[in-house]
Design an enzyme around this catalytic site. Structure first.
Site: not given
Ligand code: NAP
Length: 268
Positions: A9-10, A172
């Site tokens: 997910g980069a 979640y």
């Molecule tokens: P985001 O902006 O929605 O980005 C998600 C990333 O994951 C994108 O690169 C997406 O790819 C990829 N992805 C989604 N489903 C996938 C799958 N089935 N296989 C491979 N790649 C997949 O999310 P984020 O906020 O950066 O979150 C990243 C991580 O941090 C997650 O695990 C999330 O739960 C965790 N997190 C986030 C927060 C927050 O406040 N944002 C807080 C705590 C933890 P595409 O671009 O191709 O869709």
């Protein structure tokens, strides 16, 4: 030869922030994504450019794979092997929020299954594949060089939701709580091989995932929810990953790093 990091997910958000920080350190990268090829290409190009600014030369390759699917997890590892021939760091970052936030008295099984598959089963079994490869490589290294030189590592991005009850997204929270067991398990299993395993627990981070609830969190942060009164950034998480990647915590494994502006502190 550069070290190699695979980041799930980069293409966007936190994963992109991690990729950019690892690029600065001179890692060659596998930028995994699910469907957004353009964003993945942009991240890869930005990583190469970022490394160049610091005088480093890296490669960044993109690889589409849905980590919830067995065949795609194999594809991701095979791609890393055929592109670079080694793996020094796996970052389990990819994860999703529920499409609709629903009260736990109403929420359905479909969303629960989706989140468990992507947020738990995906990283758990991807780690298994990566760990087997790392162990095999280390065995070869020891038998050919007579010593272990590389120090492969595994980092999993969980969430404050691992211990915080949000009754409108129980799926979640449960998925992130389950994911938090990955690190102690693999840390205990892999220590004898010289592979350290870490969890990073982000707080509220500004990405697409939190875009829909921006105003709600703006207010909570302004009202003092977090001792450090600001949103976290993907760079905040990237820098924590970079600290581990540089081997600054060599005698720690199974550790949780809270990167949350102090959200986890109990206050009176
Ligand atoms: P985001 O902006 O929605 O980005 C998600 C990333 O994951 C994108 O690169 C997406 O790819 C990829 N992805 C989604 N489903 C996938 C799958 N089935 N296989 C491979 N790649 C997949 O999310 P984020 O906020 O950066 O979150 C990243 C991580 O941090 C997650 O695990 C999330 O739960 C965790 N997190 C986030 C927060 C927050 O406040 N944002 C807080 C705590 C933890 P595409 O671009 O191709 O869709």
């Amino acid at each position: 030869m550069n070290q190699v990091a695979l980041i799930t997910g980069a293409s966007r958000g936190i994963g992109r922030g991690i990729a950019l920080e690892l690029a600065k350190l001179g890692f060659d990268l596998v930028v995994n994504y699910a469907g957004n090829e353009e964003a993945a290409r942009q991240t890869a190009a930005d990583c190469v450019a970022q490394a160049k600014v610091g005088g480093k030369s890296i490669r960044a390759a993109i690889c589409q794979a849905d980590i919830s699917l067995t065949a795609d997890r194999h594809k991701l590892i095979d791609f890393t092997r055929s592109t670079y021939g080694r793996l020094d760091l796996l970052v389990n970052n990819a994860g999703v929020a529920p499409n609709v936030r629903a009260d736990i008295l109403d929420a359905g099984e479909e969303s629960f299954d989706r989140l468990m598959n992507i947020n738990v089963k995906g990283p758990y079994f991807l780690t298994q594949l990566a760990a087997r490869w790392m162990v095999d490589s280390l065995n070869v290294e020891r038998s050919t060089l007579g010593a272990q030189r590389s120090k492969p590592k595994i980092i999993t991005i969980s969430s404050i939701s691992a211990y915080t009850a949000s009754t409108n997204r129980g799926d979640y929270c449960i998925a992130k709580a389950a994911l938090s067991m990955l690190t102690p398990l693999y840390a205990a299993r892999l220590a004898e091989h010289g592979i350290n395993v870490y969890e990073i627990r982000p707080g509220i981070i500004a990405t697409d995932m939190t875009g829909a609830v921006k105003e709600k969190y703006d207010k909570l942060i302004a009202d003092g929810l977090t001792p450090i009164q600001r949103w976290g950034t993907p760079e905040d998480i990237g820098r924590a990953v970079a600290a581990i990647a540089q081997d600054l915590l060599p005698f720690s494994t199974g550790e949780v790093l809270n990167v949350d502006g102090g959200f986890h502190l109990r206050r009176l």
